[in-house]
Design a protein around this motif. Structure first.
Motif, PDB file in Angstrom:
ATOM      1  N   MET A 279      -0.218  39.620  72.294  1.00 58.48           N
ATOM      2  CA  MET A 279      -0.394  38.482  73.202  1.00 58.48           C
ATOM      3  C   MET A 279      -1.421  38.815  74.285  1.00 58.48           C
ATOM      4  SD  MET A 279       1.609  36.051  72.215  1.00 58.48           S
ATOM      5  CE  MET A 279       3.098  35.726  71.299  1.00 58.48           C
ATOM      6  N   VAL A 280      -1.354  40.026  74.789  1.00 53.37           N
ATOM      7  CA  VAL A 280      -2.252  40.429  75.877  1.00 53.37           C
ATOM      8  C   VAL A 280      -3.699  40.469  75.408  1.00 53.37           C
ATOM      9  CG1 VAL A 280      -2.875  42.322  77.423  1.00 53.37           C
ATOM     10  CG2 VAL A 280      -0.480  41.709  77.121  1.00 53.37           C
ATOM     11  N   THR A 281      -3.924  40.942  74.175  1.00 53.88           N
ATOM     12  CA  THR A 281      -5.297  41.082  73.696  1.00 53.88           C
ATOM     13  C   THR A 281      -5.887  39.769  73.212  1.00 53.88           C
ATOM     14  OG1 THR A 281      -4.519  41.674  71.480  1.00 53.88           O
ATOM     15  CG2 THR A 281      -4.952  43.481  73.007  1.00 53.88           C
ATOM     16  N   GLU A 282      -5.042  38.816  72.814  1.00 56.28           N
ATOM     17  CA  GLU A 282      -5.543  37.577  72.214  1.00 56.28           C
ATOM     18  C   GLU A 282      -5.621  36.404  73.193  1.00 56.28           C
ATOM     19  OE1 GLU A 282      -6.740  37.109  69.109  1.00 56.28           O
ATOM     20  OE2 GLU A 282      -6.555  39.276  68.874  1.00 56.28           O
ATOM     21  N   PHE A 283      -4.821  36.438  74.281  1.00 56.17           N
ATOM     22  CA  PHE A 283      -4.747  35.294  75.186  1.00 56.17           C
ATOM     23  C   PHE A 283      -4.827  35.744  76.643  1.00 56.17           C
ATOM     24  CE2 PHE A 283      -2.326  34.224  71.383  1.00 56.17           C
ATOM     25  CZ  PHE A 283      -2.867  32.996  71.022  1.00 56.17           C
ATOM     26  N   THR A 284      -5.266  34.843  77.512  1.00 56.56           N
ATOM     27  CA  THR A 284      -5.202  35.112  78.945  1.00 56.56           C
ATOM     28  C   THR A 284      -3.816  34.721  79.445  1.00 56.56           C
ATOM     29  OG1 THR A 284      -5.830  32.914  79.741  1.00 56.56           O
ATOM     30  CG2 THR A 284      -7.619  34.395  79.078  1.00 56.56           C
ATOM     31  N   ASP A 285      -3.490  35.066  80.692  1.00 52.71           N
ATOM     32  CA  ASP A 285      -2.161  34.757  81.225  1.00 52.71           C
ATOM     33  C   ASP A 285      -1.966  33.265  81.430  1.00 52.71           C
ATOM     34  OD1 ASP A 285      -3.886  34.453  83.319  1.00 52.71           O
ATOM     35  OD2 ASP A 285      -2.665  35.509  84.785  1.00 52.71           O
ATOM     36  N   ARG A 286      -3.026  32.470  81.286  1.00 53.73           N
ATOM     37  CA  ARG A 286      -2.898  31.025  81.463  1.00 53.73           C
ATOM     38  C   ARG A 286      -2.949  30.260  80.132  1.00 53.73           C
ATOM     39  NH1 ARG A 286      -0.589  29.523  86.177  1.00 53.73           N
ATOM     40  NH2 ARG A 286      -1.072  31.174  87.661  1.00 53.73           N
ATOM     41  N   ASN A 287      -3.144  30.986  79.032  1.00 52.10           N
ATOM     42  CA  ASN A 287      -3.186  30.322  77.724  1.00 52.10           C
ATOM     43  C   ASN A 287      -1.799  30.050  77.157  1.00 52.10           C
ATOM     44  OD1 ASN A 287      -6.073  32.223  76.657  1.00 52.10           O
ATOM     45  ND2 ASN A 287      -5.989  30.146  77.461  1.00 52.10           N
ATOM     46  N   LEU A 288      -0.804  30.764  77.630  1.00 54.93           N
ATOM     47  CA  LEU A 288       0.520  30.695  77.012  1.00 54.93           C
ATOM     48  C   LEU A 288       1.607  30.311  77.999  1.00 54.93           C
ATOM     49  CD1 LEU A 288       0.558  33.936  74.824  1.00 54.93           C
ATOM     50  CD2 LEU A 288       0.333  31.591  74.014  1.00 54.93           C
ATOM     51  N   ASN A 289       2.521  29.474  77.543  1.00 55.02           N
ATOM     52  CA  ASN A 289       3.800  29.277  78.218  1.00 55.02           C
ATOM     53  C   ASN A 289       4.859  29.930  77.348  1.00 55.02           C
ATOM     54  OD1 ASN A 289       2.917  27.839  80.425  1.00 55.02           O
ATOM     55  ND2 ASN A 289       3.103  25.863  79.419  1.00 55.02           N
ATOM     56  N   ILE A 290       5.835  30.570  77.960  1.00 56.73           N
ATOM     57  CA  ILE A 290       6.864  31.291  77.212  1.00 56.73           C
ATOM     58  C   ILE A 290       8.222  30.710  77.540  1.00 56.73           C
ATOM     59  CG2 ILE A 290       7.983  33.541  76.907  1.00 56.73           C
ATOM     60  CD1 ILE A 290       5.303  34.839  77.596  1.00 56.73           C
ATOM     61  N   ALA A 291       9.061  30.550  76.509  1.00 57.34           N
ATOM     62  CA  ALA A 291      10.437  30.105  76.722  1.00 57.34           C
ATOM     63  C   ALA A 291      11.370  31.230  76.298  1.00 57.34           C
ATOM     64  CB  ALA A 291      10.731  28.843  75.930  1.00 57.34           C
ATOM     65  N   VAL A 292      12.319  31.562  77.153  1.00 60.80           N
ATOM     66  CA  VAL A 292      13.293  32.610  76.871  1.00 60.80           C
ATOM     67  C   VAL A 292      14.636  31.942  76.598  1.00 60.80           C
ATOM     68  CG1 VAL A 292      14.477  34.648  77.754  1.00 60.80           C
ATOM     69  CG2 VAL A 292      12.084  34.226  78.382  1.00 60.80           C
ATOM     70  N   SER A 293      15.179  32.183  75.419  1.00 66.37           N
ATOM     71  CA  SER A 293      16.490  31.626  75.078  1.00 66.37           C
ATOM     72  C   SER A 293      17.546  32.633  75.520  1.00 66.37           C
ATOM     73  CB  SER A 293      16.588  31.368  73.581  1.00 66.37           C
ATOM     74  OG  SER A 293      17.812  30.778  73.261  1.00 66.37           O
ATOM     75  N   SER A 294      18.287  32.296  76.562  1.00 61.36           N
ATOM     76  CA  SER A 294      19.227  33.233  77.171  1.00 61.36           C
ATOM     77  C   SER A 294      20.651  32.867  76.781  1.00 61.36           C
ATOM     78  CB  SER A 294      19.070  33.191  78.698  1.00 61.36           C
ATOM     79  OG  SER A 294      20.047  34.006  79.314  1.00 61.36           O
ATOM     80  N   LEU A 295      21.326  33.783  76.122  1.00 58.57           N
ATOM     81  CA  LEU A 295      22.691  33.558  75.658  1.00 58.57           C
ATOM     82  C   LEU A 295      23.663  34.370  76.510  1.00 58.57           C
ATOM     83  CD1 LEU A 295      24.507  32.273  73.515  1.00 58.57           C
ATOM     84  CD2 LEU A 295      24.144  34.293  72.107  1.00 58.57           C
ATOM     85  N   ALA A 296      24.600  33.697  77.168  1.00 59.10           N
ATOM     86  CA  ALA A 296      25.543  34.377  78.060  1.00 59.10           C
ATOM     87  C   ALA A 296      26.740  34.909  77.282  1.00 59.10           C
ATOM     88  CB  ALA A 296      26.022  33.426  79.145  1.00 59.10           C
ATOM     89  N   ASP A 297      27.342  35.947  77.815  1.00 60.86           N
ATOM     90  CA  ASP A 297      28.590  36.468  77.281  1.00 60.86           C
ATOM     91  C   ASP A 297      29.706  35.497  77.664  1.00 60.86           C
ATOM     92  OD1 ASP A 297      30.944  37.791  76.737  1.00 60.86           O
ATOM     93  OD2 ASP A 297      30.239  39.728  77.474  1.00 60.86           O
ATOM     94  N   PRO A 298      30.451  34.958  76.684  1.00 61.74           N
ATOM     95  CA  PRO A 298      31.519  34.004  77.018  1.00 61.74           C
ATOM     96  C   PRO A 298      32.560  34.566  77.977  1.00 61.74           C
ATOM     97  CG  PRO A 298      31.081  33.978  74.673  1.00 61.74           C
ATOM     98  CD  PRO A 298      30.302  35.136  75.246  1.00 61.74           C
ATOM     99  N   ALA A 299      32.710  35.899  78.016  1.00 62.67           N
ATOM    100  CA  ALA A 299      33.738  36.514  78.860  1.00 62.67           C
ATOM    101  C   ALA A 299      33.465  36.309  80.343  1.00 62.67           C
ATOM    102  CB  ALA A 299      33.845  38.006  78.546  1.00 62.67           C
ATOM    103  N   ASP A 300      32.197  36.424  80.746  1.00 56.65           N
ATOM    104  CA  ASP A 300      31.889  36.300  82.173  1.00 56.65           C
ATOM    105  C   ASP A 300      30.816  35.253  82.467  1.00 56.65           C
ATOM    106  OD1 ASP A 300      29.552  37.507  81.315  1.00 56.65           O
ATOM    107  OD2 ASP A 300      29.995  39.448  82.234  1.00 56.65           O
TER     108      ASP A 300
END
Length: 213
Positions: free
Chosen positions: A1-22
């Motif tokens: 990603m770093v070599t192919e795109f600038t920091d403004r070419n990409l938006n990133i989505a992080v899928s965050s899964l919580a532990d049901p316990a807490d």
């Protein structure tokens, strides 16, 4: 990603899964680590989808559970959101999945069919992987009509109503095989490419002379 795109070419989505316990999401630890290391977290370009997986509980008087394994492929197709839409936002799952081993998929699901894996970022440029994804007849067909329902034009509803499976991903796996069989259009995936051994990945991303751990 770093070599192919600038920091403004990409938006990133992080899928965050919580532990049901807490119900705690690891994304908060990631943000804290980022800010300690680099400064302000780029909230305008890194989106997060937070979810918690919990067992379903039935209430007295509720209808019996309809087992998902008895759901027809036609029903999954009709209810499918646009898996490959080229957009992403704070309330939408990313439309690509990048695994830690470098595998890049055209869908965000964790159990995405292997045929939607289009390359390995440790083995080739991201632009080449994206180009291969965009050349897939299956992805193009689904994208053009906003989801798996597009495949009703290729596979008759009378047939998909006789097939059953347990998930959107399960129906997609069935449909991509049928699509290729009926159209004769094969999807070139990462299984057709040379694989990078897992024990070689660390050396490929680690600066020379850096210590493990």
């Amino acid at each position: 990603m770093v070599t192919e795109f600038t920091d403004r070419n990409l938006n990133i989505a992080v899928s965050s899964l919580a532990d049901p316990a807490d119900r705690q999401h690891k994304i908060y630890q990631l943000m804290e680590l980022y800010e300690r290391t680099y400064g302000d977290f780029p909230h305008d370009r890194v989106h997060s989808t937070m979810r918690v997986y919990l067992e379903n509980e039935r209430l007295p008087g509720q209808a019996d559970i309809r087992r998902p394994g008895h759901t027809t492929v036609a029903e999954w197709m009709d209810a499918c959101y646009d898996c490959f839409a080229p957009t992403v936002g704070s309330c939408m799952l990313p439309t690509a999945l990048l695994k830690a081993n470098g595998s890049m998929y055209a869908c965000a699901a964790f159990n995405v069919p292997n045929k939607l894996g289009f390359g390995d970022i440790f083995a080739e440029p991201v632009r080449d992987i994206l180009a291969r994804t965009n050349q897939s007849p299956y992805v193009a067909t689904v994208r053009a009509r906003g989801g798996l329902k597009a495949l009703h034009d290729v596979i008759l509803r009378a047939e998909t109503e006789q097939m059953t499976c347990g998930s959107f991903c399960g129906s997609c796996k069935i449909l991509i095989d049928d699509f290729e069989q009926r159209t004769g259009q094969r999807t070139l995936t990462r299984t057709d490419l040379p694989l990078v051994p897992a024990d070689a990945l660390w050396s490929r991303v680690r600066p020379k002379g850096a210590l493990r751990g």
